[in-house]
Design a protein around this motif. Structure first.
Motif, mmCIF file in Angstrom:
data_model
loop_
_atom_site.group_PDB
_atom_site.id
_atom_site.type_symbol
_atom_site.label_atom_id
_atom_site.label_comp_id
_atom_site.label_asym_id
_atom_site.label_seq_id
_atom_site.Cartn_x
_atom_site.Cartn_y
_atom_site.Cartn_z
ATOM 1 N N PHE A 1 0.817 -1.107 -0.077
ATOM 2 C CA PHE A 1 0.066 -0.083 -0.031
ATOM 3 C C PHE A 1 0.920 1.115 -0.003
ATOM 4 O O PHE A 1 1.948 1.224 0.359
ATOM 5 C CB PHE A 1 -0.903 -0.130 1.411
ATOM 6 N N VAL B 1 3.599 1.381 2.643
ATOM 7 C CA VAL B 1 3.440 0.315 3.579
ATOM 8 C C VAL B 1 3.483 -0.881 2.691
ATOM 9 O O VAL B 1 2.908 -1.251 1.821
ATOM 10 C CB VAL B 1 2.415 0.131 4.327
ATOM 11 N N ALA C 1 2.537 -4.433 3.205
ATOM 12 C CA ALA C 1 2.008 -5.349 4.106
ATOM 13 C C ALA C 1 2.365 -6.763 4.328
ATOM 14 O O ALA C 1 2.025 -7.475 4.989
ATOM 15 C CB ALA C 1 0.235 -5.178 3.757
ATOM 16 N N GLU D 1 0.605 -9.760 15.601
ATOM 17 C CA GLU D 1 0.373 -8.666 16.272
ATOM 18 C C GLU D 1 -0.444 -7.870 15.108
ATOM 19 O O GLU D 1 -0.528 -8.039 14.124
ATOM 20 C CB GLU D 1 1.438 -8.039 16.836
ATOM 21 N N HIS D 2 -0.992 -6.772 15.785
ATOM 22 C CA HIS D 2 -1.670 -5.671 14.921
ATOM 23 C C HIS D 2 -0.793 -5.044 13.732
ATOM 24 O O HIS D 2 0.420 -4.801 14.204
ATOM 25 C CB HIS D 2 -2.251 -4.423 15.985
ATOM 26 N N GLY D 3 -1.256 -5.202 12.754
ATOM 27 C CA GLY D 3 -0.806 -4.585 11.565
ATOM 28 C C GLY D 3 0.327 -5.679 11.067
ATOM 29 O O GLY D 3 1.231 -5.245 9.902
ATOM 30 N N ALA D 4 0.416 -6.857 11.374
ATOM 31 C CA ALA D 4 1.309 -8.006 10.880
ATOM 32 C C ALA D 4 1.048 -8.343 9.436
ATOM 33 O O ALA D 4 1.901 -8.714 8.740
ATOM 34 C CB ALA D 4 1.295 -9.038 11.779
ATOM 35 N N GLY D 5 -0.122 -8.102 8.815
ATOM 36 C CA GLY D 5 -0.389 -8.134 7.676
ATOM 37 C C GLY D 5 -1.632 -9.428 7.399
ATOM 38 O O GLY D 5 -2.028 -10.005 6.424
ATOM 39 N N LYS D 6 -2.183 -9.965 8.556
ATOM 40 C CA LYS D 6 -3.149 -11.265 8.479
ATOM 41 C C LYS D 6 -4.431 -10.830 7.689
ATOM 42 O O LYS D 6 -4.595 -11.589 6.855
ATOM 43 C CB LYS D 6 -3.555 -11.318 9.904
ATOM 44 N N SER D 7 -5.035 -9.842 7.934
ATOM 45 C CA SER D 7 -6.087 -9.188 7.155
ATOM 46 C C SER D 7 -5.966 -9.369 5.683
ATOM 47 O O SER D 7 -6.538 -9.420 4.627
ATOM 48 C CB SER D 7 -6.895 -8.048 7.678
ATOM 49 N N THR D 8 -4.649 -8.648 5.455
ATOM 50 C CA THR D 8 -4.301 -8.475 3.981
ATOM 51 C C THR D 8 -4.102 -9.543 3.345
ATOM 52 O O THR D 8 -4.504 -9.871 2.056
ATOM 53 C CB THR D 8 -2.976 -7.742 4.116
ATOM 54 N N TYR E 1 -7.991 -8.209 -2.677
ATOM 55 C CA TYR E 1 -6.804 -7.440 -3.276
ATOM 56 C C TYR E 1 -6.136 -8.263 -4.284
ATOM 57 O O TYR E 1 -5.942 -9.469 -4.247
ATOM 58 C CB TYR E 1 -5.932 -7.038 -2.122
ATOM 59 N N GLN F 1 -12.787 -8.818 8.615
ATOM 60 C CA GLN F 1 -12.524 -8.347 10.031
ATOM 61 C C GLN F 1 -13.647 -7.129 10.332
ATOM 62 O O GLN F 1 -14.011 -6.800 11.292
ATOM 63 C CB GLN F 1 -11.288 -7.733 10.293
ATOM 64 N N GLU G 1 -10.847 -12.399 12.880
ATOM 65 C CA GLU G 1 -11.026 -12.054 14.326
ATOM 66 C C GLU G 1 -12.384 -12.440 14.624
ATOM 67 O O GLU G 1 -13.048 -11.153 14.897
ATOM 68 C CB GLU G 1 -10.534 -10.424 14.286
HETATM 69 N N1 LIG Z 1 -6.098 -0.491 2.561
HETATM 70 C C1 LIG Z 1 -4.889 -0.208 3.153
HETATM 71 N N2 LIG Z 1 -4.315 0.776 2.856
HETATM 72 C C2 LIG Z 1 -3.189 1.305 3.469
HETATM 73 N N3 LIG Z 1 -2.701 0.387 4.279
HETATM 74 C C3 LIG Z 1 -3.124 -0.699 4.652
HETATM 75 C C4 LIG Z 1 -4.305 -0.979 4.163
HETATM 76 N N4 LIG Z 1 -4.915 -2.358 4.608
HETATM 77 C C5 LIG Z 1 -3.817 -2.560 5.602
HETATM 78 N N5 LIG Z 1 -2.929 -1.670 5.609
HETATM 79 C C6 LIG Z 1 -1.527 -1.840 6.297
HETATM 80 O O1 LIG Z 1 -0.823 -2.832 6.158
HETATM 81 C C7 LIG Z 1 -0.337 -3.228 7.173
HETATM 82 C C8 LIG Z 1 -0.934 -4.663 7.539
HETATM 83 O O2 LIG Z 1 -2.500 -4.769 7.737
HETATM 84 P P1 LIG Z 1 -3.306 -5.690 8.250
HETATM 85 O O3 LIG Z 1 -4.397 -5.104 8.236
HETATM 86 O O4 LIG Z 1 -3.272 -6.993 6.986
HETATM 87 O O5 LIG Z 1 -2.758 -6.356 9.600
HETATM 88 P P2 LIG Z 1 -3.633 -7.445 10.459
HETATM 89 O O6 LIG Z 1 -2.462 -8.351 10.972
HETATM 90 O O7 LIG Z 1 -4.639 -7.696 10.045
HETATM 91 O O8 LIG Z 1 -3.795 -6.254 11.973
HETATM 92 P P3 LIG Z 1 -5.066 -6.368 13.074
HETATM 93 O O9 LIG Z 1 -4.497 -7.314 14.021
HETATM 94 O O10 LIG Z 1 -4.975 -5.158 13.645
HETATM 95 O O11 LIG Z 1 -6.235 -6.771 12.399
HETATM 96 C C9 LIG Z 1 -0.525 -2.452 8.265
HETATM 97 O O12 LIG Z 1 0.511 -1.506 8.389
HETATM 98 C C10 LIG Z 1 -1.761 -1.400 7.791
HETATM 99 O O13 LIG Z 1 -1.798 -0.412 8.421
#
Ligand SMILES: Nc1ncnc2c1ncn2[C@@H]1O[C@H](COP(=O)(O)OP(=O)(O)OP(=O)(O)O)[C@@H](O)[C@H]1O
Ligand SMILES: [Mg+2]
Length: 231
Positions: A11, A14, A16, A35-42, A51, A83, A164
């Protein structure tokens, strides 16, 4: 049965996901932890076509796929709770449960009678005490989340992804979600369970993948204890 191969997703500013190799095998209850922001949801969104990866490929049942989005993935038997579940506040519980897959009568019209009957059966089977005719906006956050879970797990198909599912749930509901996962597993549905609650993952899953900063740092079986993260 669902695989990411060398997937990178960026992104603005970033990265991801960096060169992620991930494999969900048939019959697994596979935890994706980090952890938060690790990239799981991506990763979930790349796997289900929300995506497009910048690099790498997604394979389903051994073949490369380019799902156009959640509906396409669903048509291929992959049912996903994102999520941020897409529910409609102004509609009833039943309408939310069957949004986009409403039961229809012989004239192809939506059968509300059938929809409420199906909804009652589904909610009962999961122990969710809520009126299927109630508007979604009248429910507590926990109950809304359970409606989203119910909608996702109401599938005969091979794969359920839950991102989640327990995050805004009161504790009494968490055990119920775990019960649902165990029942799906008994029916031979494969499950990808995304959470940052490591302890939860170890309770219900048989395999775990740990993510950190867009990379996979460990994958392996869960056999009682916690593995030492590597990498
Ligand atoms: N649509 C987007 N636009 C820009 N940055 C994004 C987008 N989606 C995710 N990110 C960034 O990509 C990284 C991974 O995000 P992601 O949501 O995949 O993490 P996560 O492991 O699911 O976190 P969480 O536990 O908070 O759900 C983070 O730095 C987030 O800010
Ligand atoms: Mg997430």
């Amino acid at each position: 049965m669902l695989e990411a191969a060398r997937v990178t997703k960026r992104f603005a500013g970033v990265t991801a996901l960096r060169g992620v190799d991930f494999l969900l095998e048939r019959g697994q209850v596979h935890a994706l932890v980090g952890e938060h922001g690790a990239g799981k949801s991506t990763l979930v969104k790349v796997l289900t076509g929300v995506y497009k990866p910048d690099e790498g490929l997604v394979f389903h049942k051994g073949k490369p796929v380019h799902f156009t989005g959640p509906a396409d993935a669903l048509a291929h038997g992959i049912s996903t709770l994102y999520q941020e579940p897409a529910l409609v506040d102004s509609m009833s519980v039943a309408a939310n449960l069957y949004l986009g897959r409403e039961p229809r009568n012989r004239l192809r019209l939506v059968s509300f009678r059938q929809m409420y009957a199906n909804a009652t059966r589904l909610l009962d089977s999961l122990g969710i005490e809520v009126d299927p005719r109630a508007k979604l906006r009248s429910l507590t956050p926990s109950t809304r989340k359970m409606v989203a879970v119910a909608r996702t797990v109401d599938t005969e198909d091979g794969l359920v992804i839950l991102d989640e599912p327990t995050s805004s749930l009161e504790s009494c509901w968490v055990e119920r979600v775990h019960g649902v996962i165990r029942r799906l597993h008994e029916r031979d549905v494969s499950i990808l369970y995304v959470t940052h609650q490591t302890a939860e993952a170890y309770e219900v899953c048989d395999t775990v993948t740990l993510m950190r900063a867009g990379q996979i740092v460990h994958t392996g079986p869960i056999s009682g204890g916690r593995p030492e993260p590597t990498g």
